[in-house]
Motif scaffolding. Structure first.
Motif, short mmCIF file in Angstrom:
data_model
loop_
_atom_site.label_atom_id
_atom_site.label_comp_id
_atom_site.label_asym_id
_atom_site.label_seq_id
_atom_site.Cartn_x
_atom_site.Cartn_y
_atom_site.Cartn_z
N GLN A 245 -65.24 -68.80 64.21
CA GLN A 245 -64.58 -69.17 62.96
C GLN A 245 -64.75 -70.66 62.69
N ARG A 246 -64.50 -71.47 63.70
CA ARG A 246 -64.58 -72.92 63.53
C ARG A 246 -66.01 -73.37 63.22
N GLN A 249 -67.29 -72.13 59.67
CA GLN A 249 -66.73 -72.90 58.56
C GLN A 249 -67.30 -74.31 58.51
N THR A 255 -64.81 -69.72 55.22
CA THR A 255 -64.42 -68.83 56.32
C THR A 255 -65.34 -67.61 56.30
#
Length: 315
Positions: A245-246, A249, A255
């Motif tokens: 996710q990090r 993004q 996201t």
């Protein structure tokens, strides 16, 4: 006699010819429509040469030491982007300080951004310029849903042909809605409100340099219609869900769920434009199963319902 409205149209070497001459035609038409009524402000428009090559020597021009009421930065030919030399930046600052309204269409906003006059302002330009603006002009705030954004001292317009929307907005400001209606009929141009997001396409950011994320983007482009749980995507990327996710993004500025949503909506737009498939079937093909929630999402993102979008853009 009422003082003239003095308009400068900046003519760079790469300027779009239809905009260069079309803007002049619009303001010449204003002169004709005001029917020699001394109570209506005359229009005096000329060009400011910001380049010589390829521009006719017969263009009516302002001298650089003259002050005007409106400055227009037109669009350029496809693929071209005008530069803002120091003398032009200084001239724009001088006109702004003397009360001139600054107006741009499409890449004309790049000139204002290079001059520093857009720092901290909310503006629009062509949606294809979004990534470049974020990289080169981080202090400029973009609203790419709007075709035109108007403030007291600044008017910006979006697409290549939005120079006409820009011209009509200037006419509305100084001459009112009645004259705009006359011009619209004369020009056969719909002056009704619309939004740039009707036309904007999703351009997945892929120049981020993260090969793992790029491979995942490519996988999503062919599997967008399938259930894509985070655990599965993390397995494909060989990292933990939180790390994915990090990292995703950081690379795409979106996201994973938002990115997948954009891919599905883009495919829905394509099917609405190019096929006669029922909306329910399109919804199923792109991975959704609830028409009510899809309609709500589609309209929130694009400003039109799926049926209204098909009526407007369907083949």
């Amino acid at each position: 006699m009422t003082a003239s409205l003095r308009i400068a149209i900046v003519a760079y070497e790469s300027v779009l010819p239809s905009a260069l001459y079309g803007l002049g035609e619009v303001f010449s038409a204003v002169e004709r429509f005001r029917a020699q009524d001394d109570s209506v402000r005359p229009v005096e428009w000329r060009y400011l040469l910001a380049g010589q090559e390829g521009l006719p020597s017969t263009l009516p021009c302002w001298h650089a030491d003259e002050c005007v009421d409106v400055v227009i930065l037109p669009p350029c030919c496809a693929g071209q982007r005008p530069l803002c030399p120091d003398w032009l930046a200084a001239w724009l600052h001088k006109q702004h300080q003397h009360g001139a309204v600054l107006a741009s269409a499409c890449v004309g906003a790049c000139v204002l951004a290079q001059s520093g006059l857009l720092d901290g302002r909310v503006v629009t330009t062509h949606w294809l310029l979004e990534e470049m603006f974020h990289q080169q002009f981080p202090n400029v705030h973009l609203n790419l849903d709007a075709v035109v954004i108007e403030e007291a001292d600044l008017i910006t317009a979006g697409g290549i042909m939005a120079w006409l929307d820009l011209a009509l907005r200037i006419v509305r400001r100084y001459y009112g809605a009645t004259l705009v209606a006359q011009l619209s009929k004369y020009l056969l141009w719909d002056s009704g409100e619309r939004e740039q997001r009707y036309y904007r396409r999703f351009q997945p950011p892929k120049q981020h340099g993260d090969d793992v994320i790029l491979k995942l983007q490519q996988w999503l482009e062919t599997h967008y219609h399938e259930p894509c749980p985070l655990s599965q995507l993390a397995g494909l990327a060989a990292m933990s869900p939180r790390s994915l996710q990090r990292r995703f993004q950081a690379a795409t500025q979106l996201t994973l769920s938002r990115y997948l949503q954009h891919l599905r909506l883009e495919k829905a737009r394509e099917l609405l434009e190019t096929t006669s498939l029922p909306v329910e079937q399109i919804i199923w093909q792109i991975g959704y199963d609830d028409r009510a929630s899809f309609n709500k999402l589609f309209k929130a993102q694009l400003g039109l319902s799926p049926l209204a979008y098909r009526q407007r853009f369907g083949g």
